[in-house]
Design an enzyme around this catalytic site. Structure first.
Site, PDB file in Angstrom:
ATOM      1  N   GLY A  43      20.905  37.294  49.277  1.00 51.23           N
ATOM      2  CA  GLY A  43      21.760  38.029  48.700  1.00 51.23           C
ATOM      3  C   GLY A  43      22.834  37.218  48.067  1.00 51.23           C
ATOM      4  O   GLY A  43      23.363  37.538  47.130  1.00 51.23           O
ATOM      5  N   VAL A  45      26.638  35.200  47.611  1.00 49.11           N
ATOM      6  CA  VAL A  45      28.056  35.833  47.324  1.00 49.11           C
ATOM      7  C   VAL A  45      27.930  37.196  46.307  1.00 49.11           C
ATOM      8  O   VAL A  45      28.270  38.318  46.549  1.00 49.11           O
ATOM      9  CB  VAL A  45      28.712  34.790  46.582  1.00 49.11           C
ATOM     10  N   CYS A  46      26.924  37.064  45.531  1.00 51.32           N
ATOM     11  CA  CYS A  46      26.750  38.172  44.499  1.00 51.32           C
ATOM     12  C   CYS A  46      26.528  39.586  45.282  1.00 51.32           C
ATOM     13  O   CYS A  46      27.219  40.602  44.983  1.00 51.32           O
ATOM     14  CB  CYS A  46      25.665  38.100  43.457  1.00 51.32           C
ATOM     15  N   GLU A 207      49.276  35.771  34.410  1.00 53.04           N
ATOM     16  CA  GLU A 207      48.285  34.747  33.681  1.00 53.04           C
ATOM     17  C   GLU A 207      48.890  33.430  33.122  1.00 53.04           C
ATOM     18  O   GLU A 207      50.074  33.998  32.321  1.00 53.04           O
ATOM     19  CB  GLU A 207      47.184  35.781  32.803  1.00 53.04           C
ATOM     20  N   HIS A 448      20.236  58.916  18.535  1.00 48.72           N
ATOM     21  CA  HIS A 448      21.715  59.578  18.113  1.00 48.72           C
ATOM     22  C   HIS A 448      21.724  60.661  18.728  1.00 48.72           C
ATOM     23  O   HIS A 448      20.853  61.483  19.189  1.00 48.72           O
ATOM     24  CB  HIS A 448      21.584  60.009  16.687  1.00 48.72           C
TER      25      HIS A 448
HETATM   26  P1  NAD Z   1      38.349  33.135  35.816  1.00 47.34           P
HETATM   27  O1  NAD Z   1      38.061  31.742  35.075  1.00 47.34           O
HETATM   28  O2  NAD Z   1      37.597  34.092  35.129  1.00 47.34           O
HETATM   29  O3  NAD Z   1      39.777  33.433  35.716  1.00 47.34           O
HETATM   30  C1  NAD Z   1      40.823  32.600  36.286  1.00 47.34           C
HETATM   31  C2  NAD Z   1      42.330  33.019  35.509  1.00 47.34           C
HETATM   32  O4  NAD Z   1      43.168  32.389  36.232  1.00 47.34           O
HETATM   33  C3  NAD Z   1      42.277  32.384  33.938  1.00 47.34           C
HETATM   34  O5  NAD Z   1      42.405  33.303  33.131  1.00 47.34           O
HETATM   35  C4  NAD Z   1      43.048  31.431  34.108  1.00 47.34           C
HETATM   36  O6  NAD Z   1      43.843  30.933  33.136  1.00 47.34           O
HETATM   37  C5  NAD Z   1      44.239  31.843  35.421  1.00 47.34           C
HETATM   38  N1  NAD Z   1      44.893  30.985  35.967  1.00 47.34           N
HETATM   39  C6  NAD Z   1      44.312  29.747  36.527  1.00 47.34           C
HETATM   40  N2  NAD Z   1      45.405  29.079  37.456  1.00 47.34           N
HETATM   41  C7  NAD Z   1      46.372  29.960  37.191  1.00 47.34           C
HETATM   42  C8  NAD Z   1      47.753  30.164  37.659  1.00 47.34           C
HETATM   43  N3  NAD Z   1      48.226  28.887  38.682  1.00 47.34           N
HETATM   44  N4  NAD Z   1      48.659  31.290  37.507  1.00 47.34           N
HETATM   45  C9  NAD Z   1      48.080  32.221  36.692  1.00 47.34           C
HETATM   46  N5  NAD Z   1      46.963  32.196  36.123  1.00 47.34           N
HETATM   47  C10 NAD Z   1      46.319  31.121  36.574  1.00 47.34           C
HETATM   48  O7  NAD Z   1      37.897  32.983  37.205  1.00 47.34           O
HETATM   49  P2  NAD Z   1      37.779  34.305  38.478  1.00 47.34           P
HETATM   50  O8  NAD Z   1      38.377  35.741  37.744  1.00 47.34           O
HETATM   51  O9  NAD Z   1      38.573  33.631  39.553  1.00 47.34           O
HETATM   52  O10 NAD Z   1      36.398  34.125  38.584  1.00 47.34           O
HETATM   53  C11 NAD Z   1      35.641  33.191  38.768  1.00 47.34           C
HETATM   54  C12 NAD Z   1      34.206  33.037  38.295  1.00 47.34           C
HETATM   55  O11 NAD Z   1      33.338  34.168  38.746  1.00 47.34           O
HETATM   56  C13 NAD Z   1      34.247  33.423  36.545  1.00 47.34           C
HETATM   57  O12 NAD Z   1      34.081  32.184  36.104  1.00 47.34           O
HETATM   58  C14 NAD Z   1      32.851  34.203  36.439  1.00 47.34           C
HETATM   59  O13 NAD Z   1      32.113  33.506  36.135  1.00 47.34           O
HETATM   60  C15 NAD Z   1      32.607  34.563  37.867  1.00 47.34           C
HETATM   61  N6  NAD Z   1      32.585  36.085  37.814  1.00 47.34           N
HETATM   62  C16 NAD Z   1      32.025  36.880  37.001  1.00 47.34           C
HETATM   63  C17 NAD Z   1      31.894  38.412  36.989  1.00 47.34           C
HETATM   64  C18 NAD Z   1      31.220  39.041  36.059  1.00 47.34           C
HETATM   65  O14 NAD Z   1      30.422  38.690  35.393  1.00 47.34           O
HETATM   66  N7  NAD Z   1      31.512  40.454  35.736  1.00 47.34           N
HETATM   67  C19 NAD Z   1      32.923  38.922  38.090  1.00 47.34           C
HETATM   68  C20 NAD Z   1      33.747  38.105  38.797  1.00 47.34           C
HETATM   69  C21 NAD Z   1      33.684  36.795  38.595  1.00 47.34           C
END
Ligand code: NAD
Length: 475
Positions: A43, A45-46, A207, A448
């Site tokens: 499984g 982390v996902c 952000e 539709h």
């Molecule tokens: P992310 O890279 O999507 O987002 C991290 C964000 O934090 C970015 O926007 C970045 O600019 C910002 N950031 C970085 N340092 C910062 C700081 N010091 N202060 C403020 N903002 C800051 O990473 P995540 O959300 O942690 O997710 C990690 C990974 O997990 C992603 O790359 C994604 O591929 C995967 N994920 C995918 C899904 C999905 O498919 N729905 C969901 C969750 C996670």
């Protein structure tokens, strides 16, 4: 005492969507497979701490939002009573069902599962420390590294406190804090921030870049951003956290940036979601010829083979995008190659979905990326205000955007923001993989009234011929 030594044809290290897909494919192709992972069932982390539990909670969020919106449709529900223990139990039940199912699938395929952590001794064997603290050695003909990634913490800000959450602990919803700061406006920050906000927390997102979901298409993000402005207490862009201090009544946070009105504020809890890093440092890879890049990703070729010919790497550890479905595909390719098939990993489009409300989904090359590559493109945006189905669900704010090659009309990218965008995007992935052009989509009869018609509408709009929306043709 002699060490327990076993052998296998394929050792798969890590049991997430990459690892179990690889292990199951290798077994289906007749190979003898051993999967090494610390959990009771496959499984990763996902399933245990990511995609699946977060989607279970986001389903609850969507229900809460819809119950609120139903007022406009003539139905008023009372104030929802939220039982976080029951919610957690339900979410854990979802996880248990799916991981248990994977355990049975592994058994049915005769994939051997060793519960433990592996480190490489060389390019032919690993040492495993089992979950009950025993050592064993496993020699292999081929190994597939599928150890995934872990959440990044900003060490100078992270506090050793129960008020600090990362993506794993946030999913346990120990309580609904009155106020929550989310550091990072990416996938995880926005998904989990949305869960807590709909449960009643006042959520602030900080952000550092000028936009939420940096890297995603602006036309898609702006729709989400507008709605999140209503859901969240505030969204601070181009802002960073410079200091966090725990005090009796919460965590005192100091901000620096453009949107900051007050440079300090106190939050009950803080969720850090600033990205993930590959799990490549504790695997004994230095005992092999496997090479890492400067971000810690394992270097692989188009066959997902590392610099050590017997070892393959797939999923988050093998580079961006860090998405479960990309890992599964790579895993199946690696297994096929090990079984002697002549295949490569060469996707034209990998879908990305952010499961917020509205969902944001895209695939292929979106407008900015295409322009950055110097490609001439045409784009069209079909507004959901023109969709009958979107109107019936009260969601006219969505958008479907198509990007095509200006010369050939081939579909290069598709992006959708709106409820169910994650389901809808698969059509775009298939269109791109099959080399479809915009006419192919326009000539495909879509049912539709559905949201899928917006994809046909966007394709027709390229030629100024969408039935439900008028745009004067560009001269
Ligand atoms: P992310 O890279 O999507 O987002 C991290 C964000 O934090 C970015 O926007 C970045 O600019 C910002 N950031 C970085 N340092 C910062 C700081 N010091 N202060 C403020 N903002 C800051 O990473 P995540 O959300 O942690 O997710 C990690 C990974 O997990 C992603 O790359 C994604 O591929 C995967 N994920 C995918 C899904 C999905 O498919 N729905 C969901 C969750 C996670």
């Amino acid at each position: 005492m002699a060490e327990d030594t076993q052998s296998t044809q394929v050792a798969v290290v890590g049991g997430g969507p990459g690892g179990y897909a690889a292990a199951f494919m290798a077994a289906d192709l007749g190979l003898d497979v051993t999967l090494i992972d610390p959990e009771e069932n496959p499984g990763g982390v996902c399933l245990y701490r990511g995609c699946i539990p977060s989607k279970a909670l986001l389903h609850v969020s969507r229900l809460l939002s819809e119950a609120e919106e139903a007022k406009d449709w003539g139905v008023t529900f009372g104030k929802p009573e939220i039982d976080v223990d029951k919610m957690r139990e339900w979410k854990n039940g979802v996880v248990g069902k799916l991981t248990g199912g994977l355990g049975q699938l592994a058994k049915a395929r005769k994939v051997k599962h060793i519960r433990g952590m592996a480190t490489f001794r060389d390019g032919k064997s690993v040492e495993i420390t089992t979950h009950d603290d025993k050592k064993q050695t496993l020699s292999f003909e081929n190994a597939i590294l599928a150890t995934g990634s872990y959440p990044t913490r900003i060490p100078k800000l992270w506090l050793d406190s129960e008020r600090m959450l990362d993506s794993s602990s946030a999913l346990d919803i120990e309580s609904v804090p009155k106020s929550l700061l989310v550091v990072g406006g990416g996938y995880i920050g926005l998904e989990l921030g949305s869960v807590y906000a709909t449960l009643g927390s006042k959520v602030t997102v900080v952000e550092m870049t000028p936009t939420l979901l940096p890297g995603a298409d602006r036309d898609l993000v702006s729709v989400l951003q507008k709605r999140l402005k209503g859901l969240f207490e505030s969204i601070l862009l181009k802002t960073t956290v410079t200091e966090m201090k725990e005090q009796k009544n919460g965590i005192k946070v100091t901000f620096e940036g453009d949107d900051v009105e007050k440079d300090t504020a106190i939050f009950d809890k803080v969720l850090m979601a600033v990205g993930r890093k590959p799990n490549s440092d504790k695997l004994g890879l230095e005992n092999t010829n496997v090479e890492l890049d400067d971000k810690g990703f394992v270097k692989v070729n188009e066959k997902r083979q590392t610099a050590e010919p017997t070892i393959f790497a797939i999923g988050d550890i093998a580079g961006e995008p860090m998405l479960a479905h990309k890992a599964s595909h790579e895993g199946r390719v690696a297994a096929e190659i090990i079984a002697g098939k002549n295949v490569v990993y060469d996707p034209r489009a990998i879908p990305a979905v952010v499961f917020t409300d509205p969902e944001v989904a895209w695939c292929g090359l979106m407008e900015q990326e295409a322009k950055d590559e110097g490609r001439e493109v045409k784009t069209a945006k079909f507004p959901w205000a023109a969709s009958g189905r979107a109107t019936t669900i009260g969601r006219n704010d969505g958008v479907t955007k198509i990007v095509i090659d200006a010369e050939t009309d081939r579909v290069l990218g598709l992006g959708i923001t709106g409820p169910n965008a994650g389901e809808l995007i698969a059509e775009g992935v298939l269109a791109i993989e099959m080399g479809a052009n915009a006419h192919d989509i326009g000539l495909t009869i879509h049912p539709h009234p559905t949201l899928s018609e917006t994809i046909m509408g966007a394709a027709d709009l390229i030629y100024g011929q969408a039935t439900d929306y008028y745009r004067r043709q560009r001269k």
